[in-house]
Design a protein around this motif. Structure first.
Motif, PDB file in Angstrom:
ATOM      1  N   TYR A  74     -11.039  18.815  52.384  1.00  0.00           N
ATOM      2  CA  TYR A  74     -10.689  17.589  51.657  1.00  0.00           C
ATOM      3  C   TYR A  74      -9.947  17.922  50.362  1.00  0.00           C
ATOM      4  CZ  TYR A  74     -10.949  13.119  49.343  1.00  0.00           C
ATOM      5  OH  TYR A  74     -10.606  11.963  48.696  1.00  0.00           O
ATOM      6  N   ILE A  75     -10.459  18.902  49.618  1.00  0.00           N
ATOM      7  CA  ILE A  75      -9.830  19.305  48.355  1.00  0.00           C
ATOM      8  C   ILE A  75      -8.407  19.784  48.613  1.00  0.00           C
ATOM      9  CG2 ILE A  75      -9.913  21.040  46.507  1.00  0.00           C
ATOM     10  CD1 ILE A  75     -13.068  20.761  46.755  1.00  0.00           C
ATOM     11  N   GLU A  76      -8.208  20.583  49.656  1.00  0.00           N
ATOM     12  CA  GLU A  76      -6.855  21.060  49.981  1.00  0.00           C
ATOM     13  C   GLU A  76      -5.932  19.900  50.329  1.00  0.00           C
ATOM     14  OE1 GLU A  76      -5.483  24.060  49.451  1.00  0.00           O
ATOM     15  OE2 GLU A  76      -7.434  24.319  48.498  1.00  0.00           O
ATOM     16  N   LEU A  77      -6.449  18.930  51.054  1.00  0.00           N
ATOM     17  CA  LEU A  77      -5.661  17.748  51.400  1.00  0.00           C
ATOM     18  C   LEU A  77      -5.262  16.988  50.135  1.00  0.00           C
ATOM     19  CD1 LEU A  77      -4.585  16.086  53.788  1.00  0.00           C
ATOM     20  CD2 LEU A  77      -6.756  14.900  53.835  1.00  0.00           C
ATOM     21  N   MET A  78      -6.177  16.841  49.204  1.00  0.00           N
ATOM     22  CA  MET A  78      -5.877  16.127  47.964  1.00  0.00           C
ATOM     23  C   MET A  78      -4.966  16.925  47.047  1.00  0.00           C
ATOM     24  SD  MET A  78      -7.301  13.245  48.342  1.00  0.00           S
ATOM     25  CE  MET A  78      -6.910  13.495  50.063  1.00  0.00           C
ATOM     26  N   ARG A  79      -5.084  18.243  47.097  1.00  0.00           N
ATOM     27  CA  ARG A  79      -4.249  19.102  46.249  1.00  0.00           C
ATOM     28  C   ARG A  79      -2.769  18.920  46.565  1.00  0.00           C
ATOM     29  NH1 ARG A  79      -6.055  24.275  44.021  1.00  0.00           N
ATOM     30  NH2 ARG A  79      -7.775  24.180  45.482  1.00  0.00           N
ATOM     31  N   LEU A  80      -2.451  18.590  47.820  1.00  0.00           N
ATOM     32  CA  LEU A  80      -1.056  18.382  48.213  1.00  0.00           C
ATOM     33  C   LEU A  80      -0.390  17.280  47.405  1.00  0.00           C
ATOM     34  CD1 LEU A  80      -1.375  18.508  52.105  1.00  0.00           C
ATOM     35  CD2 LEU A  80      -0.396  20.263  50.613  1.00  0.00           C
ATOM     36  N   ARG A  81      -1.181  16.338  46.948  1.00  0.00           N
ATOM     37  CA  ARG A  81      -0.641  15.195  46.230  1.00  0.00           C
ATOM     38  C   ARG A  81      -0.476  15.468  44.735  1.00  0.00           C
ATOM     39  NH1 ARG A  81      -3.358   9.370  45.511  1.00  0.00           N
ATOM     40  NH2 ARG A  81      -1.512   8.297  44.811  1.00  0.00           N
TER      41      ARG A  81
END
Length: 194
Positions: A74-81
């Motif tokens: 989840y953190i990696e997914l949010m980091r993309l933004r």
């Protein structure tokens, strides 16, 4: 009384998946305007996250390591933004591979860190940690605080209330809750002692 508590717990848990999905889809929607290839990768990652949320979390307790992997994804997914002004750090240390925890217990706190801790034009930071040692699980999150305006309706605002209620129902007398806002840094820490 027991049946009522079980029904409330089931209802609270059922709120997590829609809440999580809503926030994640908003993030991917934003990403499609920035980088279509990254958005496709994010959709694949979301698929993995949803698979875990739907198929692995339908028991009262799950392996802490599974929760850690879910949060990392989840953190990696949010980091993309996030842009270059945002610092995102996470640290996980689990001593006992057999340790268990209620499923998706901390995800609302992680979501809130990204929702309220990131500004598009100001320096932002998020620091997430989770440790398990001698049967105690400690989850902490510190983030810059950029409150949403009243007109911003992204999310329903149930995350913290939901987490606290679940803790009370599942770990009454066995957890500590710490929450503060100092120098524009929001801090939340949960310690579960079995």
């Amino acid at each position: 009384k027991q049946k009522s508590a079980e029904a409330e717990l089931a209802w609270l848990k059922s709120q997590i998946n829609p809440h999580f999905l809503f926030n994640t889809l908003n993030n991917i929607s934003s990403l499609t305007q920035i980088d279509a290839d990254k958005a496709q990768d994010a959709i694949a990652q979301l698929s993995d996250l949803l698979r875990y949320a739907m198929y692995e979390t339908n028991k009262p307790m799950v392996a802490v390591n599974g929760e850690v992997e879910f949060m990392r994804n989840y953190i990696e997914l949010m980091r993309l933004r996030c842009n270059e002004r945002t610092s995102v750090n996470s640290e996980f240390s689990i001593e006992n591979n057999d340790a268990k925890v209620a499923p998706l217990l901390f995800i609302s706190l992680v979501e809130n860190a990204f929702k309220h801790g990131v500004s598009s034009n100001k320096p932002s930071s998020i620091k997430i940690s989770m440790t398990e040692s001698d049967g105690a699980i400690t989850f902490c999150c510190d983030n810059t605080n950029y409150p949403k305006s009243d007109s911003d309706r992204s999310g329903s605002g149930i995350g913290i209330e939901n987490t606290r209620r679940r803790l009370e129902l599942l770990y009454a007398g066995k957890y500590e809750w710490e929450q503060s806002l100092e120098n524009d840094i929001y801090h939340v820490c949960v310690k579960i002692i079995e």
